[in-house]
Design a protein around this motif. Structure first.
Motif, PDB file in Angstrom:
ATOM      1  N   TRP A 307      17.925  30.052   8.598  1.00  0.00           N
ATOM      2  CA  TRP A 307      17.154  29.034   9.316  1.00  0.00           C
ATOM      3  C   TRP A 307      16.806  29.489  10.731  1.00  0.00           C
ATOM      4  CZ3 TRP A 307      18.223  23.197   8.140  1.00  0.00           C
ATOM      5  CH2 TRP A 307      18.115  22.981   6.767  1.00  0.00           C
ATOM      6  N   ASP A 308      17.703  30.255  11.366  1.00  0.00           N
ATOM      7  CA  ASP A 308      17.377  30.796  12.688  1.00  0.00           C
ATOM      8  C   ASP A 308      16.029  31.501  12.659  1.00  0.00           C
ATOM      9  OD1 ASP A 308      19.868  29.960  13.613  1.00  0.00           O
ATOM     10  OD2 ASP A 308      20.785  31.952  13.476  1.00  0.00           O
ATOM     11  N   LEU A 309      15.850  32.348  11.657  1.00  0.00           N
ATOM     12  CA  LEU A 309      14.642  33.173  11.586  1.00  0.00           C
ATOM     13  C   LEU A 309      13.481  32.452  10.907  1.00  0.00           C
ATOM     14  CD1 LEU A 309      16.594  36.398  10.932  1.00  0.00           C
ATOM     15  CD2 LEU A 309      14.829  36.229  12.665  1.00  0.00           C
ATOM     16  N   PHE A 310      13.788  31.580   9.953  1.00  0.00           N
ATOM     17  CA  PHE A 310      12.720  30.834   9.283  1.00  0.00           C
ATOM     18  C   PHE A 310      11.938  29.972  10.270  1.00  0.00           C
ATOM     19  CE2 PHE A 310      11.741  26.537   7.621  1.00  0.00           C
ATOM     20  CZ  PHE A 310      10.587  26.863   6.911  1.00  0.00           C
ATOM     21  N   ILE A 311      12.634  29.307  11.177  1.00  0.00           N
ATOM     22  CA  ILE A 311      11.949  28.431  12.129  1.00  0.00           C
ATOM     23  C   ILE A 311      11.006  29.232  13.016  1.00  0.00           C
ATOM     24  CG2 ILE A 311      12.305  26.832  14.066  1.00  0.00           C
ATOM     25  CD1 ILE A 311      14.935  25.993  12.752  1.00  0.00           C
TER      26      ILE A 311
END
Length: 417
Positions: A307-311
């Motif tokens: 999620w860190d990178l997906f956002i």
């Protein structure tokens, strides 16, 4: 105050607190993971943030606290576990000291303070920091900043919308109980997760409710105070995910087709095995993965890093994660032995923990190493969606449910339309 360090975010001053290591409150425990596996064991420091501007703090973790604010009694706040890493995920780098972790926290706070949130997803500095890692103590602040959730906020709107009971209220209350059965607060039919979903559906009334909404919002609430979680949820949905839940959108069908094409390009042998011989339905696979952003599929430490990178990266990163999972499961499907009591699709949707690297950072490294041109995915999504819309305009009586939701399987070969 003594020797405590202070930092400033925007126009507020905060104290860096080094508390005793608290255990996760039973009401907020979920699964095996109580915080980011890498950062949880690396630090004995915790940042606390005042949530006086958010009157309801039934959920979420108070990560920073203003210097002059009185401490909130522990009985009225949700605690962050910064204890030990789950034995299933030994992702601690012993070379990282408490001071190194503190430095990373300060670096993130400085970056949030100096970077316009509207430009965060264009910042190479933020991308570099995301790859290096996000301390669990500032994770929800990072997510809020990158998603530019502050631009969505309107005073008193959340409180009003969360009180409107939608038509599908019974479905929502059932889903929150099934999705977070071990979490007293999230499964509460009058709790924060139900309130967030009520508010979102009141704001976007033409949305098609799906359990994935409850799963995504619930995981945000495990990181953030309630109202902050709502605005981050709204920002994530607006930026990337809302088309998956709109009745007139064929975006899930488009992304399913593009994903299967990517699988065939990267590993045609595995594609044939999964989608021809084992007859796994691509629509089921992508529909579950993408609509929940892999919650329930990945171990929590891995999920948080995804999620860190997906956002920051958007939907193409979901493709990378999916391809990485298939790569990790390749041996199981091609060489076996396969478990006779486990359906092939179920194995991919809910892989056993041992299918993943113990270190969440190793998993992220694999996703970043996937040979995939993200810009090509973005362009193809736009082109294919436009083609689907033109098809619908020519034949308006055809509903989106009739648009092919998975590749056609012909003669053992996958043909992506």
């Amino acid at each position: 105050m003594g020797d405590e360090e202070t930092v400033q975010i925007k126009d507020m001053e905060f104290e860096l607190v080094r508390p005793a290591m608290p255990q996760l409150s039973p009401e907020l425990s979920h699964g095996d993971d109580s915080s980011d596996s890498r950062d949880a064991a690396q630090t004995k420091s915790e940042l606390r943030m005042d949530t006086a501007s958010s009157p309801d703090t039934r959920t979420g973790r108070q990560l920073l606290s203003p210097v002059n604010d009185h401490r909130i009694p522990s009985a009225t706040m949700s605690s962050v576990s910064l204890d030990s890493v789950s034995k299933k995920s030994k992702s601690v780098d012993p070379s990282l000291s408490v001071q190194a972790h503190r430095d990373r926290e300060l670096k993130w706070i400085s970056t949030i303070n100096s970077t316009d949130s509207a430009q965060a997803r264009k910042s190479k500095k933020i991308k570099k920091l995301l790859v290096e890692g996000v301390p669990s103590s500032v994770r929800y602040l990072v997510w809020a900043h990158i998603s530019d959730s502050a631009s969505k906020k309107m005073a008193n709107v959340y409180t009003q919308l969360s009180q409107r009971r939608p038509v599908m209220a019974e479905d929502i209350e059932r889903d929150v109980q099934q999705s977070f059965p071990d979490n007293v607060q999230l499964r509460d039919p009058k709790g924060p997760l139900v309130s967030v979903l009520y508010a979102y559906i009141a704001m976007i009334p033409d949305l098609r409710y799906h359990r994935g909404l409850a799963i995504i919002a619930g995981h945000l609430l495990l990181q953030s105070p309630e109202e902050d979680a709502f605005w981050t949820f709204l920002a994530m949905m607006d930026s990337y995910l809302r088309p998956y839940f709109m009745p007139t959108s064929a975006q899930m069908s488009v992304d399913t087709n593009l994903f299967i094409k990517a699988v065939e390009t990267s590993d045609s042998q595995l594609a044939t095995r999964l989608f021809v011989e084992l007859r796994i339905r691509p629509a089921e696979l992508c529909g579950t993965w993408f609509s929940s952003v892999f919650a329930g599929t990945l171990p929590l430490p891995h999920l948080h890093r995804v999620w860190d990178l997906f956002i920051y990266e958007g939907v193409p990163f979901l493709f990378r994660v999916g391809l990485t999972i298939l790569s990790l499961c390749r041996h199981y499907f091609l060489e076996g032995p396969m478990k006779p009591d486990t359906l092939p699709a179920a194995y991919l949707l809910y892989p056993p923990p041992e299918a993943f690297p113990a270190d969440a950072e190793a998993f992220i490294a694999q996703t970043l190493a996937v040979k995939l041109k993200d810009d090509d995915i973005r362009k193809s999504r736009v082109k294919m969606e436009a083609a689907v819309k033109q098809q619908q305009q020519r034949a308006p009586r055809i509903s989106t449910s009739q648009v092919p939701s998975h590749p056609h399987l012909q003669g053992g070969k996958i043909r992506v339309s």
